[in-house]
Design an enzyme around this catalytic site. Structure first.
Site, PDB file in Angstrom:
ATOM      1  CG  ASP A  97      -6.554  -0.564 -14.173  1.00 49.09           C
ATOM      2  OD1 ASP A  97      -6.343  -1.272 -15.165  1.00 49.09           O
ATOM      3  OD2 ASP A  97      -5.668  -0.285 -13.339  1.00 49.09           O
ATOM      4  N   GLY A 120       0.785  -1.232   0.000  1.00 47.90           N
ATOM      5  CA  GLY A 120       0.000   0.000   0.000  1.00 47.90           C
ATOM      6  C   GLY A 120       0.810   1.272   0.000  1.00 47.90           C
TER       7      GLY A 120
END
Length: 486
Positions: free
Chosen positions: A250, A124
């Site tokens: 995306d 992340g």
């Protein structure tokens, strides 16, 4: 009135959608954050009251949050390198505020703020290297007049992050009216949740395409508008020599913005088949493939709307793409050539020039800037002629170009040069310039980053203090490569 953290004029728009479109997740605190870049011009435009951004550091690092706004990671899917990848989502980006600004409602997103439900076992985080590249290129593209997400701030941390080697973490604050992607629509369509596709379409129309609401078929009008914006965006990329590097569905913005700066690159030597992404082994996203990939991605978006608009309407909307792209590309090249009007036979003039540039791998940015120094009559400047290997071929092209300038009424050298220099940048974010700023920042020296950002904010200026940024790349720049690792 200017606002500072935490006194922000919140205007939830995406957060007002049902929770199936996102997950609420807190950011992961970043140890030892330091603000190394703050975009004062953008802060002023957004009505944020801070000159250096220091008071914002904890918020921009993900170490403080707004109590009135839940931090959100959105879910989407997409095609990656032409293959359906299934669920993706914001794996390291968090929407931390939506604020009402003089520019309209804008989202603030922290990229690198920690794990989310969509991180797919990743950490992340974002590394300093890629965060610097995104910060610089977002603002460079904006200054070039190309639609893009923006960058408000860059926070660095000593926290180690492992990619191919050990690096350090960073968080870049991204700003846009919306980060809505083609992949958001794909996610729900491929899960047979067409009601969610319609809800997203209605939301997009209400917030960003209000003119579509009055159309007989609002979803057809929406697709038509996105086709136009996408075609114009990619034409602008082609004109300035920008390669996105990872044009997955995306990474395509429903608003026609340049989105997700990963393995991008501005071409140095012109090569129609240039591949800027080391991970793109088959060259799917090469420079000359970008226009058709834009259309391919639009087909994927149209597929999500088929149950509501029908095949014929979708085909009609998609069929406009090539014409819009060619018209806008022709307009941009007309300006780059210093012509007042574009004629159909100018395609031949352009094609001959591109063949000459391809053969020599002529520096794309330098050539167009130096072309403005060519007088309508007389000797060809050596600094221009030396950029092309086929001197006889170039001399013949110059003769044809000069004849075209005469027909166009563009023989006033000073006036034409001023027009050309207003559209042909002197400074672009070359890979080696970004690399030099990155290496300095990794040593703790952030002045080169800020100096480069200042130059890129004025890409068309003749600024002697930035002359080193306009030179040909050094030999070592050929060894640089960028990949999807960030």
């Amino acid at each position: 009135m200017k606002h500072t953290f935490p006194d922000l004029p919140l205007a939830p728009r995406f957060a007002a959608l049902p929770e199936r479109f996102y997950s609420q997740v807190p950011s992961t605190p970043l140890p030892g954050p330091s603000l190394i870049a703050w975009n004062t011009a953008l802060a002023d435009a957004l009505g944020l009251d801070s000159q250096d951004g220091g008071e914002w550091t904890d918020f921009l690092a993900g170490n403080a949050a707004l109590t009135e706004y839940p931090q959100l990671a959105s879910v989407y899917s997409g095609h990656q390198f032409g293959v359906w990848a299934g669920q993706l989502g914001d794996g390291r980006a968090l929407l931390v505020a939506e604020i009402d600004t003089p520019l309209g409602i804008h989202e603030l997103q922290l990229k690198g703020a920690g794990q989310t439900p969509y991180s797919r076992r990743a950490d992340g985080r974002a590394v300093l290297r890629s965060s610097i590249r995104e910060y610089l290129c977002s603002e460079a593209m904006h200054a070039l007049g190309i639609p893009t997400t923006r960058a408000l701030a860059l926070v660095a941390s000593p926290q180690p992050v492992w990619r191919e080697t050990k690096e350090t973490a960073a968080v870049v604050t991204r700003v846009a009216p919306s980060f809505l992607r083609f992949g958001h629509f794909e996610h729900f369509h491929h899960r047979d949740q067409q009601d969610a596709v319609r809800q997203l379409a209605d939301w997009a129309i209400a917030g960003f395409y209000p003119e579509c609401a009055a159309a007989g078929q609002p979803y057809v009008a929406l697709l038509d508008a996105v086709v136009e914006r996408t075609a114009r965006l990619i034409a602008a990329w082609q004109a300035v020599g920008f390669c996105h590097g990872v044009m997955n569905t995306d990474n395509m913005s429903l608003l026609g913005l340049t989105l997700d700066y990963g393995p991008f690159g501005f071409m140095d030597g012109f090569d129609a088949g240039h591949v800027c992404n080391h991970s793109d082994e088959r060259g799917r996203y090469a420079y000359d493939q970008q226009p058709q990939i834009g259309l391919w991605n639009l087909h994927c978006l149209a597929q999500t709307l088929l149950p509501d608009i029908g095949r014929d309407a979708a085909i009609a909307a998609l069929s406009r793409y090539q014409d819009v792209f060619e018209q806008h590309y022709a307009e941009l090249l007309r300006q780059k050539l210093g012509l007042r009007q574009w004629r159909e036979d100018d395609w031949e003039l352009l094609g001959t020039l591109l063949t000459l540039l391809q053969a020599a791998h002529t520096d794309w940015t330098l050539f167009w800037r130096r072309l403005a120094t060519l007088p309508a009559t007389g000797a060809v400047p050596a600094a221009l002629r030396d950029l092309v290997l086929d001197r006889d071929g170039f001399d013949a092209w110059v003769a044809a170009y000069r004849a075209r300038l005469a027909d166009d009424g563009s023989t006033d050298d000073a006036e034409r040069a001023a027009r050309m220099n207003a559209v042909n940048p002197k400074y672009v974010l070359r890979n080696h310039l970004a690399e030099e700023a990155i290496r300095a920042a990794q040593r703790g020296d952030h002045q080169p980053l800020r100096r480069l950002a200042d130059a890129l904010a004025r890409p068309f200026d003749e600024a002697p203090e930035f002359e080193d940024f306009a030179a040909l790349p050094p030999d070592w720049a050929r060894q640089l490569s960028v990949s999807c690792s960030s």
